[in-house]
Motif scaffolding. Structure first.
Motif: not given
Length: 410
Positions: A71-78
């Motif tokens: 999730w680390e690469p995506f957590k800033g999206d949502s």
């Protein structure tokens, strides 16, 4: 043995040779019992039976660890994903560390335990602490990546911490109130930026209370949290924790959950360190108890994978880092809800496969090397073998028993 027992039943008839027959039967009984005892001593003792609950808990915790890394690469999206990330990070490693402490209770610094600590923790640390930087050099084409055994990189910090924690186990057994002392050390670490990054001592000290808690627990404590009332209460607790995490996303620095920096390094006043350490310990403890309450206690399809969680932990990092270095996480399709779910499922399946017995057999030479050529023979064992004239197979059986008694690794 049944015929020996039946010979003790009194007869209702008498004969001139009755006493002679009784004496002969008594001698036969003693010979039979002696043969039975000899056979029991010669027979190999059964291996220690594993508890399905702990294997289930280790497997589920390691899946959460791997999914959290994905999730680390995506957590800033949502904001929702950020909340889920904070929620999972608040208890997945504490749960794993509590179990590690629980199974370290038998560590007493004896030669057999020290050998297992070196082969099962220190050697994998050296191997993977070397392998990950070399892997980055060739996959990420980053020649500046250095190899340093004093600066744990990515996942290897846990092996370093486990080595230190387990070595100090005899000390915690001597302390009258070990958990408050461990909490005090963790709180002091949060206001000591001078500790530095060597051996990741900030994490070693800040996660220490969870390991010491595991040392203090007994099987009945785990049975308490697995009661039906606790399982029911865990539902609203988890819901409230998720709601709080959603509220805290824009208000809290997620780095507090990593326990790798002091308060000053996070830009907070010094007094915030001890306060956050106590608050996070309490929150993590409650959520860990809720997590344990939902872990099944019976044998499941994934129970066998609990013995290979350290394999899954150390090996899944290569998959995550490969995707990161190659830019696979930058695909726009993966930054949508369905893409994030697909990545989570794929990583969960991958770490599950990495815990399977075939993978363990392939990598056992690295993760659990015997290394008999390194260690001296135990003088006490050699003396016993000379005294009893032990055969090689008996010596080998004792070695196996010592390994089983050494406890289960993290």
């Amino acid at each position: 043995m049944f015929h020996a027992a039946s010979s003790l039943v009194p007869s209702t008839r008498s004969s001139p040779n009755q006493n002679d027959q009784d004496d002969q039967h008594g001698h036969d009984d003693r010979r039979d019992r002696s043969r039975d005892r000899s056979a029991e001593r010669a027979a190999p003792r059964p291996a220690a039976q594993r508890d399905a609950f702990f294997d289930n808990a280790k497997y589920l915790a390691i899946v959460l660890v791997a999914v959290g890394h994905s999730w680390e690469p995506f957590k800033g999206d949502s904001r929702v994903l950020q909340a889920a990330y904070m929620f999972v990070y608040s208890f997945h490693m504490p749960a794993f560390i509590v179990i590690s402490g629980f199974f370290s209770r038998s560590f007493d610094g004896s030669p057999a335990r020290l050998k297992r600590l070196i082969t099962g923790v220190a050697v994998p640390y050296v191997v993977f602490e070397t392998a990950y930087p070399v892997f980055r050099r060739y996959v990420d084409h980053n020649p500046a990546q250095e190899i340093s055994l004093l600066d744990p990189w990515y996942l290897t910090w846990f092996l370093c911490a486990l080595f230190v924690w387990r070595l100090t186990t005899p000390v915690w057994k001597l302390v009258r109130h070990p958990l408050p002392v461990a909490l005090g050390l963790a709180m002091l670490a949060t206001v000591t930026p001078a500790i530095g990054d060597d051996l990741d001592l900030q994490r070693v000290l800040q996660f220490l209370p969870f390991f010491v808690l595991g040392l203090c627990l007994r099987p009945e404590h785990f049975r308490l949290v697995r009661r039906r009332t606790v399982r029911i209460a865990a539902v609203p607790v988890f819901a409230l924790a998720l709601a709080f995490a959603y509220w805290a996303v824009p208000r809290m620095n997620v780095s507090w959950l990593y326990h790798r920096d002091s308060a000053q390094e996070l830009g907070a006043p010094w007094w915030a360190g001890p306060v956050m350490q106590l608050a996070l310990f309490g929150c993590s403890l409650v959520l860990t108890a809720c997590f344990f309450s939902w872990v099944p206690g019976r044998t499941m399809w994934f129970t066998v994978l609990g013995a290979g969680t350290l394999y899954g932990y150390l090996l899944h990092g290569f998959l995550i880092k490969t995707a990161d270095y190659r830019g696979w996480f930058e695909n726009p399709a993966l930054h949508r809800p369905l893409g994030e779910i697909a990545v989570s499922v794929a990583v969960a399946v991958a770490v599950t496969l990495l815990c399977t017995p075939p993978v363990r057999r392939v990598f056992r030479f690295v993760m659990e090397p015997k290394m008999e050529w390194v260690f001296k023979r135990d003088a006490a064992q050699l003396a016993r073998e000379r005294e009893k004239g032990a055969r090689p197979e008996e010596s080998g059986r004792r070695g196996t028993d010592e390994k089983v008694a050494g406890g289960v690794g993290a």
